[in-house]
Design a protein around this motif. Structure first.
Motif, PDB file in Angstrom:
ATOM      1  N   PRO A   1      15.845  -5.622   7.825  1.00  0.00           N
ATOM      2  CA  PRO A   1      16.565  -5.706   6.547  1.00  0.00           C
ATOM      3  C   PRO A   1      15.731  -6.379   5.463  1.00  0.00           C
ATOM      4  O   PRO A   1      16.156  -7.363   4.866  1.00  0.00           O
ATOM      5  N   ILE A   2      14.543  -5.864   5.191  1.00  0.00           N
ATOM      6  CA  ILE A   2      13.659  -6.532   4.231  1.00  0.00           C
ATOM      7  C   ILE A   2      13.081  -5.544   3.229  1.00  0.00           C
ATOM      8  O   ILE A   2      12.003  -5.762   2.686  1.00  0.00           O
ATOM      9  N   ASP A   3      13.775  -4.422   3.013  1.00  0.00           N
ATOM     10  CA  ASP A   3      13.247  -3.425   2.100  1.00  0.00           C
ATOM     11  C   ASP A   3      13.371  -3.848   0.645  1.00  0.00           C
ATOM     12  O   ASP A   3      12.713  -3.292  -0.228  1.00  0.00           O
ATOM     13  N   VAL A   4      14.209  -4.819   0.362  1.00  0.00           N
ATOM     14  CA  VAL A   4      14.386  -5.283  -1.007  1.00  0.00           C
ATOM     15  C   VAL A   4      14.208  -6.794  -1.025  1.00  0.00           C
ATOM     16  O   VAL A   4      14.740  -7.488  -0.150  1.00  0.00           O
ATOM     17  N   GLY A   5      13.473  -7.280  -1.992  1.00  0.00           N
ATOM     18  CA  GLY A   5      13.276  -8.719  -2.100  1.00  0.00           C
ATOM     19  C   GLY A   5      12.188  -9.189  -1.168  1.00  0.00           C
ATOM     20  O   GLY A   5      11.030  -8.960  -1.398  1.00  0.00           O
ATOM     21  N   GLY A   6      12.527  -9.852  -0.095  1.00  0.00           N
ATOM     22  CA  GLY A   6      11.533 -10.356   0.836  1.00  0.00           C
ATOM     23  C   GLY A   6      12.155 -10.647   2.172  1.00  0.00           C
ATOM     24  O   GLY A   6      13.376 -10.610   2.337  1.00  0.00           O
ATOM     25  N   PRO A   7      11.340 -10.936   3.194  1.00  0.00           N
ATOM     26  CA  PRO A   7      11.872 -11.227   4.524  1.00  0.00           C
ATOM     27  C   PRO A   7      12.606 -12.557   4.538  1.00  0.00           C
ATOM     28  O   PRO A   7      12.359 -13.436   3.714  1.00  0.00           O
ATOM     29  N   ALA A   8      13.515 -12.686   5.498  1.00  0.00           N
ATOM     30  CA  ALA A   8      14.259 -13.938   5.622  1.00  0.00           C
ATOM     31  C   ALA A   8      13.327 -15.106   5.894  1.00  0.00           C
ATOM     32  O   ALA A   8      13.545 -16.216   5.438  1.00  0.00           O
ATOM     33  N   ASN A   9      12.256 -14.866   6.641  1.00  0.00           N
ATOM     34  CA  ASN A   9      11.284 -15.902   6.973  1.00  0.00           C
ATOM     35  C   ASN A   9       9.936 -15.491   6.401  1.00  0.00           C
ATOM     36  O   ASN A   9       9.127 -14.835   7.077  1.00  0.00           O
ATOM     37  N   LEU A  10       9.691 -15.843   5.144  1.00  0.00           N
ATOM     38  CA  LEU A  10       8.464 -15.424   4.476  1.00  0.00           C
ATOM     39  C   LEU A  10       7.228 -15.986   5.167  1.00  0.00           C
ATOM     40  O   LEU A  10       6.249 -15.278   5.395  1.00  0.00           O
ATOM     41  N   GLY A  11       7.286 -17.284   5.524  1.00  0.00           N
ATOM     42  CA  GLY A  11       6.147 -17.893   6.191  1.00  0.00           C
ATOM     43  C   GLY A  11       5.832 -17.224   7.512  1.00  0.00           C
ATOM     44  O   GLY A  11       4.662 -16.985   7.849  1.00  0.00           O
ATOM     45  N   GLY A  12       6.884 -16.909   8.267  1.00  0.00           N
ATOM     46  CA  GLY A  12       6.684 -16.228   9.543  1.00  0.00           C
ATOM     47  C   GLY A  12       6.068 -14.863   9.374  1.00  0.00           C
ATOM     48  O   GLY A  12       5.208 -14.444  10.162  1.00  0.00           O
ATOM     49  N   ALA A  13       6.498 -14.126   8.328  1.00  0.00           N
ATOM     50  CA  ALA A  13       5.942 -12.797   8.071  1.00  0.00           C
ATOM     51  C   ALA A  13       4.462 -12.880   7.748  1.00  0.00           C
ATOM     52  O   ALA A  13       3.658 -12.085   8.236  1.00  0.00           O
ATOM     53  N   ILE A  14       4.082 -13.855   6.923  1.00  0.00           N
ATOM     54  CA  ILE A  14       2.666 -14.016   6.554  1.00  0.00           C
ATOM     55  C   ILE A  14       1.831 -14.350   7.787  1.00  0.00           C
ATOM     56  O   ILE A  14       0.748 -13.781   7.991  1.00  0.00           O
ATOM     57  N   VAL A  15       2.349 -15.243   8.636  1.00  0.00           N
ATOM     58  CA  VAL A  15       1.605 -15.646   9.843  1.00  0.00           C
ATOM     59  C   VAL A  15       1.419 -14.450  10.777  1.00  0.00           C
ATOM     60  O   VAL A  15       0.314 -14.203  11.290  1.00  0.00           O
ATOM     61  N   VAL A  16       2.489 -13.702  11.016  1.00  0.00           N
ATOM     62  CA  VAL A  16       2.397 -12.545  11.914  1.00  0.00           C
ATOM     63  C   VAL A  16       1.410 -11.523  11.373  1.00  0.00           C
ATOM     64  O   VAL A  16       0.552 -11.003  12.111  1.00  0.00           O
ATOM     65  N   ASP A  17       1.494 -11.219  10.079  1.00  0.00           N
ATOM     66  CA  ASP A  17       0.609 -10.216   9.493  1.00  0.00           C
ATOM     67  C   ASP A  17      -0.856 -10.656   9.557  1.00  0.00           C
ATOM     68  O   ASP A  17      -1.752  -9.862   9.869  1.00  0.00           O
TER      69      ASP A  17
END
Length: 267
Positions: free
Chosen positions: A45-61
């Motif tokens: 559910p992150i197609d609009v705005g940003g992921p619920a856990n922005l820091g986690g998304a950056i780390v994973v990527d």
């Protein structure tokens, strides 16, 4: 003969996995893929705005891109090639490199965390120009592999040589077509494909910056290996031809020897 056929089958499977990963990459980076692209995912559910856990998304990527960078570069170094040459036949080495790179790319596509917060958005002629540059980049990257030896680069030439029982010989140093104006046209194509987009998001920007940094760093190691292998021949080529940004209006090069392989690619 059974072993030779097994090597050929292994090379064909590796090439098929590469083909799948390359075709998916076209849609992933260009946001044409369902269910997962660089900015969109139907299962998160992150197609609009940003992921619920922005820091986690950056780390994973970043971890996913780092995994690809480490594998792609470490396996390309002469020391690693000497080590695994002790137990892996030469005819299988390139195919193994291609297979592992492709599988890690597929893992990246599968586990990528989109960060669709907008950075810039264009429309009209500007958007179409950026889309054109994007596809030009992919075309340059793919065409440049055929300007040297596409099937050698992806392990098929070595497998067919093993099938015939022929020695796997090296190739002479040439500078065909795009290699006359830029030393690493494959990497130039990737950079165009990564950066030329009419809709730049935070996730796409992270992807472009991280991959650009990796390409610039990996090219330093690659060029060091090329100088060690070709000596003054490659040093003269370096002085005459730019690394990534072509000088279109220069006198014609006379050196017709083999161009360098892309960054991180083992020879």
């Amino acid at each position: 003969m059974f072993a030779r056929l097994a090597i050929l089958l292994y090379a064909l499977v590796s090439y098929a996995v590469f083909t799948v990963s390359f075709l998916y990459a076209l849609g992933f980076v260009g946001n044409y893929v369902v269910p997962k692209s660089i900015d969109k995912s139907i299962d998160l559910p992150i197609d609009v705005g940003g992921p619920a856990n922005l820091g986690g998304a950056i780390v994973v990527d970043l971890l996913l891109m780092s995994l690809f960078a480490i594998q792609h570069s470490v396996m390309a170094r002469p020391g690693f090639k000497r080590w695994w040459g002790q137990f892996l036949p030469l005819a299988c080495q390139r195919s193994t490199y291609v297979l592992l790179s492709s599988l890690i790319l597929l893992l990246l596509f599968w586990q990528w965390r989109p960060i669709p917060a907008p950075i810039w958005q264009t429309s009209g002629i500007a958007a179409w120009l950026l889309i054109g540059l994007h596809w030009l980049g992919w075309l340059i990257a793919f065409a440049a592999t055929h300007m040297i030896d596409h099937f050698d680069l992806f392990g098929l030439r070595q497998a067919f040589a093993a099938l015939r029982g022929a020695e796997i010989s090296g190739q002479s140093f040439r500078t065909p077509l795009l290699y006359k104006i830029v030393r690493h046209p494959i990497m130039l194509g990737f950079l165009l494909a990564f950066w030329a987009t009419p809709e730049m998001t935070a996730g796409h920007l992270l992807f472009a910056i991280a991959n650009t940094a990796y390409i610039l760093l990996a090219l330093q190691f690659e060029e060091r290996d090329l100088i060690a292998e070709f000596g003054m021949t490659y040093q003269q080529y370096r002085r005459r031809v730019p690394m990534l940004l072509p000088r279109l209006f220069t006198r014609r090069a006379t050196d017709e020897r083999q161009p360098p392989r892309p960054a991180g690619a083992p020879r």
